[in-house]
Design a protein around this motif. Structure first.
Motif, PDB file in Angstrom:
ATOM      1  N   ASN A 114     115.206  20.895 -26.313  1.00 15.98           N
ATOM      2  CA  ASN A 114     116.886  22.210 -26.811  1.00 15.98           C
ATOM      3  C   ASN A 114     115.831  23.264 -26.680  1.00 15.98           C
ATOM      4  N   ILE A 115     116.580  24.063 -27.421  1.00 12.19           N
ATOM      5  CA  ILE A 115     115.914  26.000 -27.483  1.00 12.19           C
ATOM      6  C   ILE A 115     115.248  26.340 -28.620  1.00 12.19           C
TER       7      ILE A 115
ATOM      8  N   LYS B 213     107.337  38.023 -22.116  1.00  8.96           N
ATOM      9  CA  LYS B 213     107.812  38.112 -21.806  1.00  8.96           C
ATOM     10  C   LYS B 213     109.914  37.358 -21.510  1.00  8.96           C
ATOM     11  N   ASP B 214     108.709  36.039 -21.953  1.00  9.99           N
ATOM     12  CA  ASP B 214     109.553  34.641 -21.896  1.00  9.99           C
ATOM     13  C   ASP B 214     110.450  35.077 -23.382  1.00  9.99           C
ATOM     14  N   LEU B 215     109.421  35.075 -24.157  1.00  5.80           N
ATOM     15  CA  LEU B 215     110.177  35.171 -25.413  1.00  5.80           C
ATOM     16  C   LEU B 215     110.509  36.260 -25.770  1.00  5.80           C
ATOM     17  N   LYS B 216     110.727  37.711 -25.691  1.00  7.09           N
ATOM     18  CA  LYS B 216     111.730  38.533 -25.152  1.00  7.09           C
ATOM     19  C   LYS B 216     112.690  37.940 -25.367  1.00  7.09           C
ATOM     20  N   VAL B 217     113.381  37.546 -23.717  1.00  4.10           N
ATOM     21  CA  VAL B 217     114.712  36.361 -23.874  1.00  4.10           C
ATOM     22  C   VAL B 217     115.129  36.020 -24.827  1.00  4.10           C
TER      23      VAL B 217
ATOM     24  N   TYR C  68     132.576  41.396 -20.973  1.00  2.00           N
ATOM     25  CA  TYR C  68     132.380  39.801 -20.726  1.00  2.00           C
ATOM     26  C   TYR C  68     130.893  38.674 -20.655  1.00  2.00           C
ATOM     27  N   HIS C  69     130.046  39.430 -19.422  1.00  2.00           N
ATOM     28  CA  HIS C  69     129.325  39.067 -18.542  1.00  2.00           C
ATOM     29  C   HIS C  69     127.961  40.000 -19.793  1.00  2.00           C
ATOM     30  N   SER C  70     127.010  38.681 -19.571  1.00  2.00           N
ATOM     31  CA  SER C  70     125.730  39.040 -20.219  1.00  2.00           C
ATOM     32  C   SER C  70     124.740  40.146 -18.982  1.00  2.00           C
ATOM     33  N   LYS C  71     124.027  40.510 -19.682  1.00  2.00           N
ATOM     34  CA  LYS C  71     123.087  40.607 -18.929  1.00  2.00           C
ATOM     35  C   LYS C  71     121.231  39.992 -19.564  1.00  2.00           C
ATOM     36  N   LEU C  72     121.501  39.249 -20.273  1.00  2.00           N
ATOM     37  CA  LEU C  72     120.564  38.356 -21.108  1.00  2.00           C
ATOM     38  C   LEU C  72     119.785  36.955 -20.593  1.00  2.00           C
TER      39      LEU C  72
ATOM     40  N   ILE D  17     116.040  30.589 -20.007  1.00  2.00           N
ATOM     41  CA  ILE D  17     117.472  29.565 -20.858  1.00  2.00           C
ATOM     42  C   ILE D  17     119.203  29.313 -20.231  1.00  2.00           C
ATOM     43  N   LEU D  18     118.737  28.895 -18.597  1.00  2.00           N
ATOM     44  CA  LEU D  18     120.197  28.854 -18.702  1.00  2.00           C
ATOM     45  C   LEU D  18     119.931  27.005 -18.918  1.00  2.00           C
ATOM     46  N   PRO D  19     119.060  25.669 -18.670  1.00  2.00           N
ATOM     47  CA  PRO D  19     119.691  25.022 -19.282  1.00  2.00           C
ATOM     48  C   PRO D  19     120.194  24.293 -20.197  1.00  2.00           C
ATOM     49  N   TYR D  20     119.671  25.198 -21.244  1.00  2.00           N
ATOM     50  CA  TYR D  20     120.669  25.304 -22.792  1.00  2.00           C
ATOM     51  C   TYR D  20     121.497  25.775 -23.121  1.00  2.00           C
ATOM     52  N   ILE D  21     122.704  26.668 -21.865  1.00  2.00           N
ATOM     53  CA  ILE D  21     123.280  27.206 -22.790  1.00  2.00           C
ATOM     54  C   ILE D  21     124.888  27.052 -22.075  1.00  2.00           C
ATOM     55  N   GLU D  22     124.889  25.404 -21.164  1.00  2.00           N
ATOM     56  CA  GLU D  22     125.576  24.928 -20.298  1.00  2.00           C
ATOM     57  C   GLU D  22     127.496  25.085 -21.225  1.00  2.00           C
ATOM     58  N   GLU D  23     127.782  24.934 -22.948  1.00  2.00           N
ATOM     59  CA  GLU D  23     128.615  25.602 -23.365  1.00  2.00           C
ATOM     60  C   GLU D  23     129.257  26.997 -22.736  1.00  2.00           C
ATOM     61  N   VAL D  24     128.338  27.401 -22.857  1.00  2.00           N
ATOM     62  CA  VAL D  24     128.476  29.087 -22.407  1.00  2.00           C
ATOM     63  C   VAL D  24     129.110  29.263 -20.906  1.00  2.00           C
ATOM     64  N   THR D  25     128.188  28.827 -20.527  1.00  2.00           N
ATOM     65  CA  THR D  25     128.496  28.835 -18.551  1.00  2.00           C
ATOM     66  C   THR D  25     129.360  27.826 -17.698  1.00  2.00           C
TER      67      THR D  25
END
Length: 913
Positions: free
Chosen positions: A13-14, A54-58, A197-201, A206-214
């Protein structure tokens, strides 16, 4: 809800990713301070630090602490080559984050906005112990406006407040939903304005951990509707959170579901102070523990004790010369709170009107039921209460045969007729899975054909099982209700009390599914779906959808709060979602509750149930997620370690659940090559799933059986306690109390055991090696077949053509010792071969596995005798090896056969198996 296929991820998880990246940054920045300027080593560390920042800033965009402001300071220090300051701040931030110390001393975050230095955690601080949380604002505002908002809210917080909070601002629908998934510190959500609606972040990290959103798609909705939609989704994802809506729309233009969907609606012109006070009040309400607080207040009052209980106030303990150590061990507060009083600020469990009534109502809201009752003598008693309340003599109950023994005894007490259901066998590991839906439906249709469906009252299933098999609760109830629309469901969730506080788990609980189906069947959309479904059925084809005009939602769940959440031992709850409770069941339920509940309940236990409710409402989402993470870490450690995998395997989904019950095809939660499989799709669609917090360790390759491994190795050498073993497995469980340290200790113990097994094997002579090989072969290749339920002898058969039995009659017939005899186990098979029907006169329950292989009135089969003979366990309840198996005498069965009848029909006329 999910549309995409399950993805693999390098971390479970994240939270795991976040911790690992901060630790990596700490190591890299520390090494950077030690490098020679301009060296290749320095260049390498600079590149690593740059990438990590860079990654942690996201990731930190979704948290108030450390948050994007702290990351900006780190980037500034890095850009200015202030590596020593950078390393110091990273180390302090990592320490605060991993230790959660920032929650105790939020001033150390907020008072140093313009400095790189942090307050020293080791220095004494005033007001250091506060409950800190975070508030999500969904608002498409500028950076300057965000800073002003945070400043204004911070100035409204005072040193005298019991709580403090930080603010996370998200500017889009998707980012708000990601924050709710990632950030367990969020306790309140304020939706302001219409978010895009759309995210810019979103990045690949983080893509593998946000299935509920995508997997959601509300992009076509008007932006003015997105705020209310967020409110609706929060009730599914994080129902414990307080939600507020800020709008300019007049009351006349607000939809009813928007007004009902938020705790409170504000207008832009209203003072921000009112919003702040409302947020604080919402947290205070959930923090409130009516009964625990009343008990604390009572314990501090000076009293004179002239009622029962000499131990009250500790009077009989602390003045004693002989048991003073007992008082010293538990402390004075335990005894100050001990009382049998039901007045003076306290309450009666049997007829609550004050703080205890309020505590149960708050538990009702937390667990999503319509009614909740506290039980102080365990879920065994909770099960009997529900059974007695809902079924009467000669009602038929469909029940999984390998459920907890309290259900079987409850059937005896109620006089109901059980129709036993067989779970699918997992013979390789000497355990059972769960009852397939098709078997449940076939039993119901068989009862329907015999004209007995109206006698069926309840379906009773264990969810989840001891070994972690979890039903698709919604699907089971829907398809059963299609056959019998007034069926009552009892879900034994003894090991599943925590499930209501994790998104995946919640959808497979009784209370969540009951509410969901109730709302579904009341909708016009469902009525249209049902009519289309019925019109499309072939002749004599059974509908899988209930008739909305007939269906009633009547669901009960019993939970052992003490098993998986915070409560003193035997603290349990009964949760009820029964739309007919007030009209049909309340009186009988209260009578059953009176029957089984003590008039002198343990008040400390009741207080622990109250406090446990507070905990899960405020941090259940976090703690349950971490307990799952700990289980996943343990699985990975065993699988990835060469020494451990030599002797041990962690059994996973494909070991426990046959392919036909896994529609999505997921086989593993984790592989070394592919990483973690996300469970979302499987938990939504598959007939059965495996709860990852139940970790079954296969030990067949050690040559040591489960009982010996538990006692000789785990308990005697390492004092590691477990509940369950089988011939070749031991079961570990993680819960909200499991720590990284305890996982490390278990891994350490298993490594030492593996080394010891290596040494033992090296020391064996040829004959001993032969014996060891035979033992390993027995544990890994020779599996005693698991017997199904045979049938009730015709003397105790309850309904014509149905396998149900009169359990109560058989049970009480054995009260007369003249009616039974003992037969040595070795003689049973020869007697069966001669044609004699051996009929059990008692429950026979081997432990492990802990379920009845025989119940009173059941015919003893050859398979059952073979199973009992093959079991290498010393504990079999209801069986004495020195006497043999206790069965009814033949002449008793003959006589009983003549005198027994059902509905005026002689038992002789009933067709038997």
């Amino acid at each position: 809800m999910n549309k995409n296929k399950t993805k693999s991820a390098p971390y479970y998880n994240i939270g795991q990713l976040r911790v690992d990246y901060w630790n990596k940054l700490k190591i890299e920045t520390t090494e950077l301070t030690r490098c020679l300027k301009g060296s290749e080593e320095e260049i390498s560390h600079i590149l690593n630090v740059k990438e990590l920042l860079k990654d942690l800033k996201v990731v930190e965009c979704f948290f108030a602490f450390p948050g994007k402001e702290r990351l900006q300071k780190l980037e500034n220090a890095f850009a200015s080559n202030e590596y020593a300051s950078l390393s110091h701040l990273v180390a302090a931030t990592t320490r605060q984050l991993l230790g959660d110390s920032y929650k105790n001393n939020p001033d150390s975050i907020n008072s140093n906005e313009n400095k790189l230095e942090l307050i020293d955690e080791n220095e004494p601080q005033q007001n250091i112990r506060k409950n800190h949380f975070e508030v999500l604002f969904v608002d498409n505002i500028t950076q300057e406006e965000e800073g002003k908002l945070k400043h204004n809210l911070r100035t409204l917080q005072t040193p005298n407040d019991n709580f403090s909070y930080g603010v996370v601002v998200q500017r889009s629908f998707q980012d708000a939903m990601i924050t709710l998934l990632f950030n367990h510190n969020i306790q309140a959500v304020v939706v302001r304005y219409a978010p895009p609606y759309h995210s810019k972040l979103i990045t690949p990290l983080i893509l593998p951990y946000i299935e509920e959103v995508t997997n959601l798609d509300y992009s076509s909705q008007p932006e003015t509707d997105l705020g209310p939609i967020i409110g609706e989704l929060i009730k599914q994802l994080r129902p414990e959170l307080d939600t507020y809506y800020v709008t300019d729309s007049s009351l006349g233009h607000l939809k009813d579901n928007t007004i009902k969907g938020f705790r409170r609606i504000f207008y832009q012109s209203e003072d921000i102070q009112e919003l702040h006070l409302t947020i604080m009040h919402g947290i205070a309400e959930r923090y409130s523990t009516p009964f625990f607080s009343a008990l604390v207040e009572y314990s501090q009052k000076p009293t004179g004790v002239f009622h029962a209980m000499p131990i009250s106030r500790g009077n009989s303990v602390f003045k004693s010369r002989w048991i003073h150590d007992f008082g010293d061990f538990y402390g004075r507060n335990m005894f100050l709170a001990e009382t049998s009083a039901t007045t003076g600020g306290l309450d009666s469990l049997l007829q609550p009107t004050g703080p205890l009534k309020k505590a149960q109502e708050m538990a009702r809201d937390a667990y999503g039921s319509l009614n909740t009752y506290f039980v102080t003598n365990g879920t065994s008693t909770a099960n009997k209460i529900v059974m007695q309340a809902l079924v009467k003599p000669q009602d038929v109950v469909l029940v999984d045969r390998d459920c907890h023994k309290s259900h079987h005894y409850g059937l005896v007490l109620a006089g109901a007729y059980p129709v036993y259901l067989d779970s699918y066998p997992i013979e390789e590991y000497s355990m059972y899975g769960a009852v397939p839906l098709q078997q449940i439906k076939s039993k119901l249709l068989q009862l329907k054909e015999t004209g007995s469906l109206d006698k069926v009252k309840m379906l009773l299933l264990t969810n989840c099982t001891f070994d972690g098999i979890v039903y698709n609760v919604e699907r089971v109830m829907e398809e059963v209700l299609a056959i019998k629309p007034d069926m009552v469901f009892l879900w034994d969730e003894a090991w599943f009390a925590f499930a209501g506080f994790a998104n995946n788990y919640r959808q497979r609980t009784g209370m969540f599914s009951a509410k969901k189906l109730y709302e579904k069947y009341k909708s016009t959309t469902y009525r249209k779906q049902y009519n289309e479904h019925i019109n499309g059925l072939k002749e004599d084809e059974q509908s899988i959808l209930p008739n909305p005009d007939l269906v009633r939602i009547r669901v009960y769940a019993t939970q052992s709060t003490h098993k998986t959440l915070s409560s003193f031992r035997q603290g349990s709850m009964i949760h009820i979602w029964d739309e007919d409770f007030r009209r049909k069941t309340e009186n009988t339920f209260l009578e059953a509750y009176m029957t089984h509940t003590s008039t002198s309940p343990n008040y400390q236990m009741l207080a622990s149930l109250d406090v446990g409710r507070r905990q899960v409402q405020l941090e259940g989402f976090e703690l349950v997620e971490k307990s799952i993470e700990m289980a996943m870490v343990l699985r990975a450690k065993v699988n990835d370690n060469q020494q451990l995998s030599k002797y041990f395997d962690v059994l996973t989904v494909h070991d426990f659940i046959p392919d036909e019950f896994r529609q999505t095809g997921i086989n593993e939660y984790y592989t070394k090559q592919e990483g973690w499989n996300r469970m979302n799709e499987a938990w939504e669609k598959d007939e059965f799933v495996l709860d990852p917090t139940k970790i079954t360790l296969y030990i067949g390759k050690t040559g040591v059986d489960g009982d010996t491994f538990k006692n000789k190795y785990l308990m005697d050498k390492f004092n590691i306690q477990i509940n369950k073993t089988s011939r070749n497995t031991v079961l570990f469980m993680t819960n909200i109390g499991t720590t990284r340290g305890s996982i490390t200790y278990l891994i350490n113990a298993l490594l030492k055991i593996a080394d010891e097994l290596d040494d033992e094997f090296k020391a064996l002579n040829d004959k001993e090696r032969e014996i060891r090989a035979a033992k390993i072969h027995s544990l890994t290749k020779e599996f005693p077949p698991l017997p199904d339920f045979s049938y009730f002898h015709h003397s105790f058969q309850s309904l014509p053509g149905v396998s149900g039995g009169n359990l109560r009659e058989a049970y009480f017939l054995a009260y007369d010792e003249e009616n039974y005899e003992y037969i040595p186990l070795n003689d049973c098979l020869s007697l069966i071969d001669t044609g004699r029907k051996l009929v059990a006169s008692t429950f026979v329950i081997p432990y492990p596995p802990g379920f009845p292989v025989l119940v009173p009135g059941q015919v003893v089969s050859e398979e059952i005798i073979n199973f009992m003979t093959a079991l290498d366990v010393s504990e079999i309840h209801g069986y004495r090896a020195d006497l043999g198996l206790r069965v009814f005498k033949e002449k008793v069965l003959d006589r009983h056969k003549i005198t027994t009848s059902i509905g005026g029909m002689s038992i002789d006329n009933i067709k038997t198996d």
